[in-house]
Design an enzyme around this catalytic site. Structure first.
Site, PDB file in Angstrom:
ATOM      1  N   ASP A   6      55.457  60.392   5.558  1.00 44.06           N
ATOM      2  CA  ASP A   6      53.924  60.481   5.902  1.00 44.06           C
ATOM      3  C   ASP A   6      53.905  61.262   7.142  1.00 44.06           C
ATOM      4  O   ASP A   6      55.181  62.042   7.768  1.00 44.06           O
ATOM      5  CB  ASP A   6      54.163  59.081   5.985  1.00 44.06           C
ATOM      6  CG  ASP A   6      52.766  58.288   6.333  1.00 44.06           C
ATOM      7  OD1 ASP A   6      51.340  59.283   5.550  1.00 44.06           O
ATOM      8  OD2 ASP A   6      52.635  57.595   7.417  1.00 44.06           O
ATOM      9  N   SER A   7      52.598  61.037   7.567  1.00 42.14           N
ATOM     10  CA  SER A   7      52.429  61.388   8.630  1.00 42.14           C
ATOM     11  C   SER A   7      53.047  61.194  10.156  1.00 42.14           C
ATOM     12  O   SER A   7      52.788  61.772  11.384  1.00 42.14           O
ATOM     13  CB  SER A   7      50.662  61.588   8.653  1.00 42.14           C
ATOM     14  OG  SER A   7      50.104  60.773   8.494  1.00 42.14           O
ATOM     15  N   CYS A  69      51.833  58.848   1.379  1.00 44.98           N
ATOM     16  CA  CYS A  69      50.607  59.353   2.600  1.00 44.98           C
ATOM     17  C   CYS A  69      49.474  60.247   1.085  1.00 44.98           C
ATOM     18  O   CYS A  69      49.856  61.113   0.661  1.00 44.98           O
ATOM     19  CB  CYS A  69      50.612  60.377   2.945  1.00 44.98           C
ATOM     20  SG  CYS A  69      50.059  61.465   4.195  1.00 44.98           S
ATOM     21  N   GLU A 148      49.768  54.458  15.412  1.00 47.06           N
ATOM     22  CA  GLU A 148      50.726  55.086  15.875  1.00 47.06           C
ATOM     23  C   GLU A 148      50.793  54.695  17.257  1.00 47.06           C
ATOM     24  O   GLU A 148      52.075  55.257  17.592  1.00 47.06           O
ATOM     25  CB  GLU A 148      50.159  56.054  15.269  1.00 47.06           C
ATOM     26  CG  GLU A 148      50.713  57.078  14.098  1.00 47.06           C
ATOM     27  CD  GLU A 148      51.297  57.575  13.157  1.00 47.06           C
ATOM     28  OE1 GLU A 148      53.110  57.823  14.793  1.00 47.06           O
ATOM     29  OE2 GLU A 148      52.192  56.904  12.797  1.00 47.06           O
ATOM     30  N   CYS A 180      44.281  54.516   2.164  1.00 47.11           N
ATOM     31  CA  CYS A 180      45.599  55.264   3.410  1.00 47.11           C
ATOM     32  C   CYS A 180      47.179  54.394   3.654  1.00 47.11           C
ATOM     33  O   CYS A 180      46.561  53.062   3.695  1.00 47.11           O
ATOM     34  CB  CYS A 180      44.663  55.379   4.891  1.00 47.11           C
ATOM     35  SG  CYS A 180      46.406  56.459   6.185  1.00 47.11           S
ATOM     36  N   HIS A 182      48.267  53.933   6.177  1.00 50.24           N
ATOM     37  CA  HIS A 182      48.467  53.483   8.026  1.00 50.24           C
ATOM     38  C   HIS A 182      47.670  52.411   7.610  1.00 50.24           C
ATOM     39  O   HIS A 182      48.324  50.499   9.135  1.00 50.24           O
ATOM     40  CB  HIS A 182      48.075  54.054   8.858  1.00 50.24           C
ATOM     41  CG  HIS A 182      48.828  55.307   9.065  1.00 50.24           C
ATOM     42  ND1 HIS A 182      49.482  56.472   8.338  1.00 50.24           N
ATOM     43  CD2 HIS A 182      49.604  55.598  10.151  1.00 50.24           C
ATOM     44  CE1 HIS A 182      49.934  56.770   9.293  1.00 50.24           C
ATOM     45  NE2 HIS A 182      50.407  56.196  10.749  1.00 50.24           N
TER      46      HIS A 182
HETATM   47  N1  DGL Z   1      49.359  57.562   5.635  1.00 51.12           N
HETATM   48  C1  DGL Z   1      48.575  58.876   5.152  1.00 51.12           C
HETATM   49  C2  DGL Z   1      47.397  58.374   4.187  1.00 51.12           C
HETATM   50  O1  DGL Z   1      47.823  57.723   3.273  1.00 51.12           O
HETATM   51  C3  DGL Z   1      47.816  59.670   6.801  1.00 51.12           C
HETATM   52  C4  DGL Z   1      47.115  59.111   8.049  1.00 51.12           C
HETATM   53  C5  DGL Z   1      46.968  60.530   8.301  1.00 51.12           C
HETATM   54  O2  DGL Z   1      47.616  60.887   9.333  1.00 51.12           O
HETATM   55  O3  DGL Z   1      45.360  60.510   8.996  1.00 51.12           O
HETATM   56  O4  DGL Z   1      46.532  58.611   3.864  1.00 51.12           O
END
Ligand code: DGL
Length: 254
Positions: A6-7, A69, A148, A180, A182
């Site tokens: 993931d990011s 992600c 984060e 997302c 996150h």
């Molecule tokens: N966790 C990510 C997603 O599911 C990316 C969030 C990001 O880096 O903007 O889209």
């Protein structure tokens, strides 16, 4: 070994669900936090990162990869599948289907990054359901940064959540699809804000991670990738930047 990326720490919300089903598997998790957030980056940029991370994970022994992600899935999974034809990639997608099948108000709200919401993959998925229900969207502005930084339930986190959630609730949404990885870390705050704004509506939050974990198990069984039960297992956490948030969040979650 299952590779997950993931990011940032968002993919740990998927890892948590996978681990419930496969506690004896070995894992390698890559947080690309030096390049986070992905949400506003170009498709080419994200694809380059996804390609690089895939090579890293494969070189360290991964034999299946979970793109944990939504943004990277939308931008890069087709390219990854074409460039690494022997590897199975499991991706994320906002869970519009279960939301559309269970909404009582006929309106579902999707929270996701800008990259996910404008991707063809998302528009196609949305198009399948848009005739039967109204689908309203909003970028979870500032959500990734909150997660984060480890701030998921302060007053300012609530304010940030409210700004993106309220427009969806004002449209009548009774299902909030988390598009997302996150965002599940903010579920408690999302629930609280929804309850405060529309106490009578009983808003449900939908996270696709449990379904993705089940799908991964099916694929691994079909491909013969399950580990023998008595073999030792390992978990490695990698990150392209400072790894303190990854270690902290991992400890808290798993
Ligand atoms: N966790 C990510 C997603 O599911 C990316 C969030 C990001 O880096 O903007 O889209």
């Amino acid at each position: 070994m299952i590779g997950i990326f993931d990011s940032g720490v968002g993919g740990l919300s998927v890892f948590r669900e996978i681990r419930k089903l496969l506690p004896q598997e070995s894992y390698i998790y890559y947080s690309d936090n030096a390049h986070c957030p992905y949400g506003e980056k170009t498709r080419e940029y994200i694809t380059d990162r996804a390609r690089y991370i895939t090579r890293e994970l494969l070189s360290k022994g991964a034999d299946i990869i979970v793109v944990a992600c939504n943004t990277a899935t939308a931008a890069a999974i087709a390219t990854l599948r074409a460039e690494f034809p022997d590897i199975r990639f499991i991706g994320m997608e906002p869970a519009i289907k279960p939301a559309a099948l269970s909404t009582r108000t006929g309106v579902i709200g999707v929270l996701a990054t800008a990259g996910t919401l404008k991707a063809d993959k998302y528009l196609l998925n949305r198009g399948r359901w848009a005739e039967n229900v109204r689908i309203v969207e909003h970028v979870g502005k500032g959500f990734v940064e909150l997660v984060e930084s480890g701030d998921t339930c302060s007053e300012s986190a609530e304010k940030t959540v409210r700004e993106s959630l309220e427009p969806l609730l004002d449209e009548g949404a009774d299902k909030i699809v988390l598009g997302c990885t996150h965002y599940p870390f903010l579920s408690g705050t999302i629930r609280k804000v929804a309850q405060e704004l529309y106490p009578e509506r009983d808003v449900e939050i939908i996270d696709p991670a449990p379904a993705v974990a089940r799908h991964l198990v099916e694929v691994m069984e079909a491909e013969g990738l399950m580990k023998e039960e008595d073999q030792a297992y390992s978990i490695s956490l990698l990150s392209s930047g400072d790894d303190s948030c990854l270690k902290e969040t991992y400890k808290r979650l798993l």
